[in-house]
Design a protein around this motif. Structure first.
Motif, PDB file in Angstrom:
ATOM      1  N   ALA A   1       0.813  -1.318  -0.242  1.00  9.46           N
ATOM      2  CA  ALA A   1      -0.051   0.036   0.136  1.00  9.46           C
ATOM      3  C   ALA A   1       0.928   1.316  -0.109  1.00  9.46           C
ATOM      4  N   ASN A   2       2.053   1.215   0.495  1.00  8.52           N
ATOM      5  CA  ASN A   2       3.069   2.411   0.605  1.00  8.52           C
ATOM      6  C   ASN A   2       3.993   2.468  -0.652  1.00  8.52           C
ATOM      7  N   GLN A   3       3.846   1.669  -1.786  1.00  7.26           N
ATOM      8  CA  GLN A   3       4.465   1.673  -2.715  1.00  7.26           C
ATOM      9  C   GLN A   3       3.818   2.650  -3.780  1.00  7.26           C
ATOM     10  N   ILE A   4       4.726   3.698  -4.422  1.00  9.49           N
ATOM     11  CA  ILE A   4       4.124   4.343  -5.619  1.00  9.49           C
ATOM     12  C   ILE A   4       4.147   3.733  -6.754  1.00  9.49           C
ATOM     13  N   THR A   5       3.160   2.805  -7.034  1.00 15.55           N
ATOM     14  CA  THR A   5       3.446   1.824  -8.186  1.00 15.55           C
ATOM     15  C   THR A   5       1.884   1.660  -8.743  1.00 15.55           C
ATOM     16  N   SER A   6       1.890   1.059 -10.238  1.00 14.08           N
ATOM     17  CA  SER A   6       0.393   1.067 -10.558  1.00 14.08           C
ATOM     18  C   SER A   6       0.306  -0.606 -10.513  1.00 14.08           C
ATOM     19  N   SER A   7       1.353  -1.484 -10.725  1.00 11.70           N
ATOM     20  CA  SER A   7       1.297  -2.764 -11.043  1.00 11.70           C
ATOM     21  C   SER A   7       2.375  -3.721 -10.143  1.00 11.70           C
ATOM     22  N   LEU A   8       2.251  -4.813 -10.512  1.00 11.12           N
ATOM     23  CA  LEU A   8       3.221  -5.751  -9.671  1.00 11.12           C
ATOM     24  C   LEU A   8       4.794  -5.431  -9.801  1.00 11.12           C
ATOM     25  N   GLN A   9       5.115  -4.917 -11.103  1.00  8.13           N
ATOM     26  CA  GLN A   9       6.442  -4.490 -11.382  1.00  8.13           C
ATOM     27  C   GLN A   9       7.067  -3.400  -9.979  1.00  8.13           C
ATOM     28  N   GLY A  10       6.236  -2.424  -9.676  1.00  4.97           N
ATOM     29  CA  GLY A  10       6.561  -1.684  -8.665  1.00  4.97           C
ATOM     30  C   GLY A  10       6.921  -2.289  -7.272  1.00  4.97           C
ATOM     31  N   VAL A  11       6.082  -3.268  -7.055  1.00  2.00           N
ATOM     32  CA  VAL A  11       6.268  -3.880  -5.619  1.00  2.00           C
ATOM     33  C   VAL A  11       7.444  -4.813  -5.723  1.00  2.00           C
ATOM     34  N   LEU A  12       7.820  -5.317  -6.795  1.00  2.00           N
ATOM     35  CA  LEU A  12       9.062  -6.057  -6.936  1.00  2.00           C
ATOM     36  C   LEU A  12      10.246  -5.301  -6.900  1.00  2.00           C
ATOM     37  N   GLU A  13      10.219  -3.959  -6.678  1.00  5.45           N
ATOM     38  CA  GLU A  13      11.313  -3.214  -6.692  1.00  5.45           C
ATOM     39  C   GLU A  13      11.744  -3.284  -5.204  1.00  5.45           C
TER      40      GLU A  13
ATOM     41  N   ASN B   1     -10.215  -1.731 -10.560  1.00  2.42           N
ATOM     42  CA  ASN B   1      -9.107  -0.890 -10.670  1.00  2.42           C
ATOM     43  C   ASN B   1      -9.276  -0.230 -12.154  1.00  2.42           C
ATOM     44  N   LEU B   2      -9.045   1.033 -12.305  1.00  2.00           N
ATOM     45  CA  LEU B   2      -8.783   1.705 -13.633  1.00  2.00           C
ATOM     46  C   LEU B   2      -7.539   2.660 -13.371  1.00  2.00           C
ATOM     47  N   ALA B   3      -6.864   2.325 -14.447  1.00  2.00           N
ATOM     48  CA  ALA B   3      -5.636   3.327 -14.633  1.00  2.00           C
ATOM     49  C   ALA B   3      -5.303   3.952 -15.893  1.00  2.00           C
TER      50      ALA B   3
ATOM     51  N   ASP C   1      -0.141  11.353 -10.687  1.00  2.00           N
ATOM     52  CA  ASP C   1       0.993  12.089 -11.003  1.00  2.00           C
ATOM     53  C   ASP C   1       0.905  12.715 -12.428  1.00  2.00           C
ATOM     54  N   PRO C   2       1.942  13.367 -12.854  1.00  2.00           N
ATOM     55  CA  PRO C   2       1.853  14.048 -14.123  1.00  2.00           C
ATOM     56  C   PRO C   2       1.524  13.316 -15.519  1.00  2.00           C
ATOM     57  N   ARG C   3       1.843  11.832 -15.371  1.00  2.00           N
ATOM     58  CA  ARG C   3       1.790  10.889 -16.355  1.00  2.00           C
ATOM     59  C   ARG C   3       0.609  10.057 -16.083  1.00  2.00           C
ATOM     60  N   THR C   4       0.406   9.549 -14.881  1.00  2.00           N
ATOM     61  CA  THR C   4      -0.583   8.616 -14.440  1.00  2.00           C
ATOM     62  C   THR C   4      -1.579   8.771 -13.476  1.00  2.00           C
ATOM     63  N   SER C   5      -2.745   8.490 -13.614  1.00  4.51           N
ATOM     64  CA  SER C   5      -3.741   8.524 -12.741  1.00  4.51           C
ATOM     65  C   SER C   5      -4.511   7.415 -12.358  1.00  4.51           C
ATOM     66  N   GLU C   6      -4.987   7.120 -11.396  1.00  2.00           N
ATOM     67  CA  GLU C   6      -5.522   5.594 -11.176  1.00  2.00           C
ATOM     68  C   GLU C   6      -6.584   5.665  -9.740  1.00  2.00           C
ATOM     69  N   GLY C   7      -7.529   4.869 -10.137  1.00  4.83           N
ATOM     70  CA  GLY C   7      -8.449   4.680  -9.106  1.00  4.83           C
ATOM     71  C   GLY C   7      -8.854   3.248  -8.776  1.00  4.83           C
ATOM     72  N   ASN C   8      -8.961   2.804  -7.291  1.00  2.00           N
ATOM     73  CA  ASN C   8      -9.292   1.528  -7.002  1.00  2.00           C
ATOM     74  C   ASN C   8     -10.402   1.455  -5.770  1.00  2.00           C
ATOM     75  N   ILE C   9     -10.907   0.349  -5.976  1.00  2.00           N
ATOM     76  CA  ILE C   9     -12.046   0.161  -5.057  1.00  2.00           C
ATOM     77  C   ILE C   9     -12.307  -1.497  -4.616  1.00  2.00           C
TER      78      ILE C   9
ATOM     79  N   GLU D   1     -12.993   0.129   0.558  1.00  2.00           N
ATOM     80  CA  GLU D   1     -11.793   1.164   0.451  1.00  2.00           C
ATOM     81  C   GLU D   1     -11.746   1.798  -0.697  1.00  2.00           C
ATOM     82  N   ILE D   2     -11.729   3.202  -0.780  1.00  2.00           N
ATOM     83  CA  ILE D   2     -11.735   3.523  -2.324  1.00  2.00           C
ATOM     84  C   ILE D   2     -10.320   4.583  -2.238  1.00  2.00           C
ATOM     85  N   THR D   3      -9.398   4.403  -3.132  1.00  2.00           N
ATOM     86  CA  THR D   3      -8.150   5.005  -3.148  1.00  2.00           C
ATOM     87  C   THR D   3      -7.953   5.793  -4.500  1.00  2.00           C
ATOM     88  N   ALA D   4      -7.260   6.578  -4.691  1.00  2.00           N
ATOM     89  CA  ALA D   4      -6.734   7.215  -6.000  1.00  2.00           C
ATOM     90  C   ALA D   4      -5.236   7.760  -5.903  1.00  2.00           C
ATOM     91  N   ARG D   5      -4.661   7.692  -7.086  1.00  2.00           N
ATOM     92  CA  ARG D   5      -3.438   8.303  -7.192  1.00  2.00           C
ATOM     93  C   ARG D   5      -3.102   9.232  -8.361  1.00  2.00           C
TER      94      ARG D   5
END
Length: 838
Positions: A130-142, A300-302, A274-282, A268-272
């Motif tokens: 939840a505290n990773q700034i990422t949209s997909s599994l790739q960022g979690v694996l960082e 999820n919609l991004a 940045d200048p390139r990516t916008s994302e919403g989750n429920i 739980e509803i979250t949104a993120r």
């Protein structure tokens, strides 16, 4: 470390203890009734009473992790070193938000252990995700040591390879456009989603052994595109970096076990943004029938948009999941067993329905490049069912999943071609051709429809004795994969791979993916995990063996085409609760893809007559087409030998921790592309009636005046690659500074990857093309065993500051690349020189 000891009933007093305590609200000391307190990764758990009290009996000695959950509260995790006997009191504080936890984990947890695994692993829980700034599994694996950081977003295809550098390619070493080291390593990294392995073997979104058409967003021949798995829907990720147990196959690197969110949880509803990516989750889930039934839904919609300066490309992702679980045979209030274990349900059914879509659009921009546009629309649906039946003192588990996808890629661009003889012949033989010249708009479509049918049956049983616990697991799995897509579609008179034509290697023809045979694999495996305790010493051993087979004719009834026996062994020794020593050795294997097993035919168009005159009526092109089948009946499973050793010092939050691992992985028989030189006989003709002004193209005089040999290369997939990776990984967690609520973690890896083939290195494909048609080039040098080597060292610093009273967390990440080098070895080594081809 002791997840096995906790996962089984234990009757001996010298390997068990008692944990009790109280669960309360963090800020008010109000008890939390009905909370579930479990030893993570085991069947040991308890529920708190009306005063928030709990008791767990027969807890094995050693480091353990308590996971406390209650609807409406953030999960709490507490680590403890459990003594051999006696009682340990652990009071747990719960918060209404994860940000208010005292020990919020935002990195890969050093205390976590992959379930049922002794190999080196990293566990990433929900709080860290939840505290990773990422949209997909790739960022979690960082969060894994040595993984380069990437900008978050969906604009480029995302693959992941464990313990291998991803920048080595046979295109620049062997002179052929075949699988690169990145493809080999990524396809050898297994992704398991909710207990079902994902596969890319039926992805055929590229064309030809030579790779004439490879869309930029395609991962065909490589690993899973991780963009399809949103980070917001993940509950837990286990990255088995070391030797996986025999349960996991079709891999050469390691396994990534992904669990999505499937439990009772408040909406739980979250949104993120940045200048390139916008994302919403429920996310939301409910429990029914006294928690015997649970239903969870996620969405999820991004969207990622590139800079409008040079492109108008937009990538959009949608994903959703419905997860349902129901248990039969017990009630939550049923009394515990005599040994303190919670009674297991007689039958548990888990059903999951997943849908995802990735859509990429890059429309024509006249101000950038006229005529160029691209489009991609991939979507899939997966239905999975997992049944677990308590039977005969053990558990029988059956898994069934069906995954179907639709892949649509379209590209168009203006091509310029000097006058070239052309034929659209689909069979071998001579043909009066035509000419392609000037600028034309070439377009194509790749229409794929991969299918995967997967099933696994597994039996798991544990036994106990004085100072000993043993777990036996037997299983088998079968998978069948095929592609029913329309394939490679384009107007044959406007070939999109025009740059590949050189007078001998002709244009490819349209190809139907549905004509490609299916593939089928099967496996049988057995492993056992034994833990023995003597005083404070605990020794664990996990031997196993797996037999994996690739079958003929796309059916397990079609006979065995290739098979590998894979013994594996992992061991761990804990002389003290704060010290662990581990080592492992084993063999794993990976199957080729459908495209590699059944490649499309290769067309060779030899120009017999090339008469191009100012008067179009007098022009004459005669072209003879040869068709070669590049199928390699000997192509089979590749094999990897893996070794690792390491240690871990764990002093908890007050003293910090350090973990160091050495590894050496070598893949033998990796799938690469081999060039087999073959001479074709080209007929040369004399012409009659070729006078200018006649308005006639002339007449061929048979028989041919003479024949000349033309060198061509048949490119086929072979098991000739060797990919070796070795190096070190380290994680250092410094003690928490209580006054500042701050801690620092340093992780890093030093890695050397060497990629080589057993075949000849003819140099650049461009020079080979010129050589075939340019008579001024008399010879080209070639070398044996093309090879290249890359080295890299990465250190990542993560600083975590938390103010739980106000729900504030600040993280800072800095990554340093201490070294990054690459060298092509074969052409710089005089001993690799063989001679010349002329």
């Amino acid at each position: 470390m002791c997840s096995l000891l906790a996962a089984s009933p234990v009757h001996a007093q010298d390997v068990a203890a008692r944990i009790e305590g109280r669960v309360s609200v963090r800020t008010s000391d109000i008890p939390v009734p009905g909370a579930t307190v479990e030893i993570e990764g085991t069947t040991l758990f308890a529920r708190t009473d009306s005063l928030g009290r709990y008791v767990i009996l027969r807890v094995p000695a050693g480091p353990q992790v308590l996971l406390v959950r209650r609807l409406g509260y953030a999960p709490s995790r507490v680590t403890a070193n459990v003594a051999a006997t006696g009682m340990l009191t652990l009071n747990v504080l719960m918060a209404t938000s994860a940000l208010k936890l005292d020990q919020l984990i935002v990195t890969a947890d050093r205390s976590g252990r992959a379930k049922g695994e002794l190999g080196t692993a990293s566990v990433i829980d929900r709080n860290a995700i939840a505290n990773q700034i990422t949209s997909s599994l790739q960022g979690v694996l960082e969060l894994i040591p040595g993984v380069p950081l990437q900008p978050p977003g969906l604009d480029a295809s995302s693959q992941f390879s464990l313990r291998a550098l991803a920048q080595l390619s046979t295109t620049t070493t062997g002179g052929v456009a075949g699988p690169s080291a990145a493809d080999i390593a990524a396809s050898g990294t297994l992704i398991v989603l909710d207990g079902v392995p994902l596969s890319n073997n039926a992805n055929m979104q590229s064309v030809g052994v030579r790779g004439e058409v490879v869309p930029t967003a395609s991962t065909a021949g490589g690993g899973i595109d991780l963009r399809r798995i949103p980070a917001a829907t993940l509950e837990r990720v286990e990255v088995i970096r070391g030797i996986p147990s025999a349960r996991w196959g079709d891999l050469t690197q390691g396994a990534i076990i992904v669990d999505t969110r499937a439990s009772a949880t408040p909406p739980e509803i979250t949104a993120r943004y940045d200048p390139r990516t916008s994302e919403g989750n429920i996310v939301g889930g409910r429990a029914f029938q006294n928690e015997r039934q649970q239903l969870t839904a996620t969405g999820n919609l991004a969207q990622t948009a590139l800079s409008r300066t040079l492109s108008s490309a937009v990538t959009t992702r949608g994903a959703s999941q419905i997860a349902h679980r129901i248990s039969f045979g017990i009630a939550p209030e049923q009394p515990r067993n005599a040994d303190g274990r919670a009674p297991l349900p007689k039958l548990t059914l888990d059903t999951r329905l997943d849908w995802w879509q990735l859509k990429y659009e890059s429309p024509e921009r006249l101000d950038v490049e006229a005529g160029r546009s691209s489009f991609q629309d991939d979507h899939g649906l997966r239905l999975g069912e997992r049944a677990r039946l308590a039977l005969g003192g053990g558990q029988l588990e059956w898994t069934l999943a069906y995954d179907v996808q639709s892949q649509s890629t379209a590209e168009a661009r203006n091509l310029s071609r000097p006058t070239t003889p052309f034929t659209d012949r689909l069979t071998e033989g001579r043909n009066i051709g035509s000419f392609i010249e000037g600028i034309y708009n070439a377009s194509y479509q790749l229409l794929g429809a991969p299918h995967l049918l997967y099933t696994r049956l597994e039996w798991d049983r544990s036994t106990t004795g004085t100072g000993r616990v043993a777990q036996l697991r037997l299983g088998s799995e079968v998978r069948r994969e095929w592609n029913s897509g329309d394939g490679y579609v384009f107007p044959i008179s406007k070939p999109p791979q025009v740059s590949q034509f050189n007078g001998t290697a002709g244009y490819d023809r349209p190809t139907r993916f549905s004509d490609t045979p299916a593939m089928a694999t099967s496996a049988f495996y057995a492993d056992t995990r034994v833990a023995v305790k003597r005083g404070e010493w605990i020794a664990e051993l996990q031997p196993g063996v797996r037999l994996e087979a690739l079958h003929e004719a796309g059916s397990i009834a079609g006979g065995v085409r290739s098979a590998q026996l894979q013994p594996r062994l992992s061991a761990q020794l804990t002389p003290r609760p704060w010290l662990r020593l581990r080592a492992g050795i084993g063999t794993v294997s990976k199957s080729p893809t459908i495209s590699q097993l059944s490649p499309a035919p290769q067309y060779y168009d030899l120009v017999n007559v090339n008469r191009f005159t100012p008067d179009p009526r007098e022009r004459l092109a005669v072209v003879t087409t040869f068709i070669k089948d590049p199928t390699n009946s000997a192509l089979g499973l590749s094999r990897a030998n893996k070794r690792e050793a390491g240690f871990e010092l764990d002093g908890g939050a007050q003293r910090g921790a350090i973990s160091v691992t050495w590894f050496n992985d070598i893949i033998h028989g990796a799938v690469t592309t081999r060039r087999d030189p073959q001479p074709l006989q080209r007929a040369r003709y004399n012409l009659a009636d070729t006078g200018r002004g006649t308005g006639q193209p002339g007449r061929i005089i048979d028989p041919p005046a003479y024949y000349e040999p033309v060198p061509v290369f048949l490119e086929r997939f072979v098991n000739s690659g060797t990919l070796g990776s070795k190096g070190y990984e380290a994680i250092v967690t410094l003690p928490v500074i209580p006054q500042l609520h701050t801690r620092l973690e340093v992780s890093g890896a030093s890695l050397t990857t060497r990629f080589s083939t057993d075949d000849r290195d003819y140099g650049s494909p461009l020079s080979m093309s010129d050589f075939q048609v340019d008579t001024s080039i008399k010879r080209i040098a070639y070398f044996d065993r093309s090879s290249s080597e890359s080295k890299r060292a990465i250190v990542t610093w993560r600083l975590v500051h938390q103010q739980p009273d106000v729900g504030l967390i600040i993280t800072a990440t800095i990554q340093q690349r201490l070294g990054d080098s690459r060298q092509v070895l074969s052409r710089s080594d005089s001993l690799a020189f063989v001679g010349y081809i002329d």
